[in-house]
Design a protein around this motif. Structure first.
Motif, mmCIF file in Angstrom:
data_model
loop_
_atom_site.group_PDB
_atom_site.id
_atom_site.type_symbol
_atom_site.label_atom_id
_atom_site.label_comp_id
_atom_site.label_asym_id
_atom_site.label_seq_id
_atom_site.Cartn_x
_atom_site.Cartn_y
_atom_site.Cartn_z
ATOM 1 N N MET A 165 43.891 46.713 31.419
ATOM 2 C CA MET A 165 44.753 47.289 32.456
ATOM 3 C C MET A 165 44.864 46.340 33.648
ATOM 4 O O MET A 165 45.945 46.192 34.235
ATOM 5 N N SER A 166 43.774 45.695 34.010
ATOM 6 C CA SER A 166 43.811 44.732 35.102
ATOM 7 C C SER A 166 44.666 43.528 34.730
ATOM 8 O O SER A 166 45.459 43.039 35.545
ATOM 9 N N GLY A 167 44.520 43.044 33.489
ATOM 10 C CA GLY A 167 45.312 41.899 33.034
ATOM 11 C C GLY A 167 46.799 42.187 33.064
ATOM 12 O O GLY A 167 47.601 41.378 33.557
ATOM 13 N N MET A 168 47.198 43.351 32.556
ATOM 14 C CA MET A 168 48.619 43.692 32.540
ATOM 15 C C MET A 168 49.162 43.866 33.956
ATOM 16 O O MET A 168 50.290 43.459 34.263
ATOM 17 N N THR A 169 48.364 44.479 34.821
ATOM 18 C CA THR A 169 48.804 44.676 36.205
ATOM 19 C C THR A 169 49.009 43.347 36.913
ATOM 20 O O THR A 169 50.018 43.132 37.606
ATOM 21 N N TRP A 170 48.048 42.427 36.736
ATOM 22 C CA TRP A 170 48.145 41.109 37.375
ATOM 23 C C TRP A 170 49.396 40.364 36.898
ATOM 24 O O TRP A 170 50.127 39.767 37.694
ATOM 25 N N LEU A 230 47.343 36.274 33.321
ATOM 26 C CA LEU A 230 46.730 37.218 32.392
ATOM 27 C C LEU A 230 45.221 37.015 32.344
ATOM 28 O O LEU A 230 44.444 37.982 32.390
ATOM 29 N N CYS A 231 44.782 35.756 32.270
ATOM 30 C CA CYS A 231 43.343 35.475 32.220
ATOM 31 C C CYS A 231 42.666 35.906 33.516
ATOM 32 O O CYS A 231 41.565 36.470 33.492
ATOM 33 N N SER A 232 43.310 35.650 34.657
ATOM 34 C CA SER A 232 42.736 36.049 35.942
ATOM 35 C C SER A 232 42.586 37.559 36.020
ATOM 36 O O SER A 232 41.567 38.077 36.500
ATOM 37 N N SER A 283 41.941 47.052 40.279
ATOM 38 C CA SER A 283 41.373 45.700 40.341
ATOM 39 C C SER A 283 42.459 44.646 40.164
ATOM 40 O O SER A 283 42.429 43.597 40.819
ATOM 41 N N GLY A 284 43.449 44.921 39.302
ATOM 42 C CA GLY A 284 44.544 43.970 39.128
ATOM 43 C C GLY A 284 45.330 43.764 40.406
ATOM 44 O O GLY A 284 45.665 42.639 40.783
ATOM 45 N N VAL A 285 45.615 44.859 41.113
ATOM 46 C CA VAL A 285 46.391 44.771 42.350
ATOM 47 C C VAL A 285 45.554 44.156 43.472
ATOM 48 O O VAL A 285 45.970 43.182 44.127
ATOM 49 N N ASN A 339 44.440 40.487 42.919
ATOM 50 C CA ASN A 339 45.592 39.593 43.006
ATOM 51 C C ASN A 339 45.894 39.257 44.460
ATOM 52 O O ASN A 339 46.074 38.087 44.828
ATOM 53 N N TYR A 340 45.944 40.268 45.310
ATOM 54 C CA TYR A 340 46.215 40.026 46.729
ATOM 55 C C TYR A 340 45.015 39.392 47.431
ATOM 56 O O TYR A 340 45.179 38.689 48.437
ATOM 57 N N ALA A 341 43.808 39.623 46.903
ATOM 58 C CA ALA A 341 42.609 39.053 47.520
ATOM 59 C C ALA A 341 42.563 37.534 47.402
ATOM 60 O O ALA A 341 41.831 36.876 48.152
ATOM 61 N N THR A 342 43.337 36.975 46.470
ATOM 62 C CA THR A 342 43.381 35.512 46.360
ATOM 63 C C THR A 342 43.995 34.871 47.605
ATOM 64 O O THR A 342 43.877 33.656 47.797
ATOM 65 N N LYS A 343 44.645 35.667 48.448
ATOM 66 C CA LYS A 343 45.235 35.143 49.693
ATOM 67 C C LYS A 343 44.235 35.119 50.847
ATOM 68 O O LYS A 343 44.516 34.545 51.897
#
Length: 505
Positions: free
Chosen positions: A271-276, A292-294, A322-324, A327-331
């Motif tokens: 679910m996290s992979g698909m969301t990312w 996808l890997c991230s 976690s995907g959402v 993803n934004y936490a990388t900023k």
């Protein structure tokens, strides 16, 4: 041998329990089922596979000229941790005789008195096996931190850092929550497989290490892209495989809690992979393998503290969140101006915190009791245990603050020792860590290709002398001289394979 209603299959009543049992007078295997012991041995091997998996992941994400150094750093740090854990790491972290709540004693120094008595983690497996399994967790944690040295960190200081980081950061936090006398354990923190000791410690530790190292050179960041997405994918698959031993094995036996932990891990990951991927697609309008890997890794991290506590449906929500959030936490690294090259904080630290918070909300007592040992433990808000959420948050704050401060102090201290400067020189950074630190390369053909291009004129000069001076070219000098020396006219060069064979001859 079948299990009793709750607890171990057979109650331990051997002699010399404080010494781990006396194998000269009794069979120490009789207190445990072969299935549980075999499963945790296999799970230990699966977790060990995560170390080279991290090496391949980091290697693919970096430039090719620093690819091998990251694989070396992960495996080298694992070697250091293995000795440290045997020497005093296990005793400092999980010695059951320690009572101060913050750090263990040395009564298990060099694994003394560690044999066939039931482990402090579970009566289903012996302490000798428990110590071996937990060693793999320590090794993976430090290998994750090694992502901080990408493309600019020296290897020898990193290995020195590994020993002190494991001793002063990992072992205390591990003692807090997994030692039966740790303050977090007594406080009632729910941390299944390492949201604090593994994920927050590695993510925040890598952030502190990156801060001390400093940013990469700006010209190194122009047009930066991962050099090998296939390696990233391979590393992710190895990590995913190992994570089933990481989370499944944390039930410390072949039981239903191990099964639901594996289910939760996979559900959260996908679910996290698909969301990312969907978040990245909305911007690039293309599907990203790196994305996808991230996402998969972020989901597996979030499942680490939660997979042995949550009902299956809660893992679906955890994966999306976690995907959402990751993803934004990388900023975040841009906001705080720290060059967290491999996004270790975003994908490990933040995801680990998220999984711990979900425990406060969705942990269920019936899931905890599936191991047949931990019956009667109350979960989170699902069981109307309202205080569990602030217990989890207090634990997150303590782990984060302690890890960042102590890791930064360790880095500054090592950096002041002559010969142990953490960062490589500017020239070494431009040359690449593989050449500067190892003298070996992940791709040997790259060196042949470099020489080949050094004396091959550009296409537009195939039939006239090249205007580029030999001294301005990189590669073997004799090859460069072929352009403006004995061979002013272009001659058909041998293929790289032919050149390589000639060198070998």
């Amino acid at each position: 041998m079948s299990y009793a209603h709750t607890g171990a299959p057979t109650e331990f009543n051997g002699t010399n329990a404080l010494m781990g049992g006396d194998s000269r007078t009794e069979n120490l295997n009789q207190w445990f089922t072969h299935g549980d012991v075999s499963y945790i041995l296999i799970a230990s091997a699966m977790v060990m596979i995560m170390v080279p998996g991290l090496g391949f992941l980091y290697s693919g994400l970096a430039r090719r000229k620093s690819a091998l150094s990251l694989i070396w750093a992960c495996i080298g740090s694992s070697a250091v941790v293995t000795f440290q854990w045997y020497f005093w790491g296990y005793s400092l972290a999980l010695s059951p005789s320690a009572t101060n709540g913050f750090i263990g004693d040395l009564k298990r120094f060099a694994l003394q008195n560690t044999l066939g008595a039931p482990s402090p983690g579970s009566p289903l497996i012996p302490e000798l096996l428990y110590s071996f399994y937990q060693m793999q967790f320590a090794a993976v944690t430090v290998a994750i931190v090694m992502g901080a040295i990408a493309e600019r960190g020296r290897l020898l200081p990193a290995m020195v850092f590994t020993f002190f980081f494991t001793t002063l950061v990992y072992c205390p936090v591990c003692c807090w929550v997994w030692n039966v006398n740790g303050w977090a354990f007594q406080y009632g923190v729910l941390d299944y497989a390492g949201g604090g000791p593994v994920e927050i410690v590695s993510g925040v530790g890598a952030l502190a290490y990156s801060m001390v190292l400093g940013k990469r050179q700006e010209k190194m960041l122009l047009n930066f892209r991962p050099h090998n997405v296939s390696l990233i994918t391979l590393g992710t698959i190895l990590l995913w495989f190992g994570w089933l031993g990481f989370n499944g094995g944390s039930a410390f036996g072949a039981n239903l809690r191990a099964v639901i932990a594996c289910w939760n891990s996979n559900l959260t990951a996908v679910m996290s992979g698909m969301t990312w991927v969907l978040l990245d697609f909305r911007l690039a309008k293309k599907w990203s393998m790196v994305g996808l890997c991230s996402g998969l890794i972020s989901g597996l991290v979030a499942a680490t503290p939660a997979s042995g506590f949550l009902p299956l449906h809660a893992s679906i929500l955890l994966g999306v969140c976690s995907g959402v959030i990751c993803n934004y936490a990388t900023k975040i690294k841009y906001l705080i101006h720290i060059d967290d090259t491999m996004d270790v904080f975003a994908e490990h630290g933040v995801a680990g915190m998220l999984g711990l918070i979900f425990n406060g909300l969705f942990a269920a007592d019936y899931v905890i009791g599936l191991d047949g040992v931990n019956n009667g433990i109350t979960g989170g808000w699902l069981n109307h245990n309202w205080k569990q959420l602030y217990i989890q948050i207090a634990y997150i704050v303590a782990c984060t603050a302690y890890t960042f401060v102590v890791t930064a102090l360790i880095c500054y201290a090592i950096n002041m020792v002559p010969g142990l400067q953490l960062r490589a020189t500017e020239e070494a950074e431009l040359l690449g860590m593989d050449d500067d630190q190892l003298g070996e390369f992940a791709y040997d053909y790259v060196e042949v290709r470099r020489d080949y291009l050094a004396w091959t004129p550009a296409k537009e000069y195939h039939h006239q002398p090249s205007p580029v001076a030999a001294g301005d070219r990189h590669g073997i000098a004799a090859h460069s001289q072929m352009i403006e020396g004995s061979s002013p006219q272009y001659q058909t060069p041998p293929s790289p394979v032919t050149e390589l064979n000639t060198k070998k001859d």
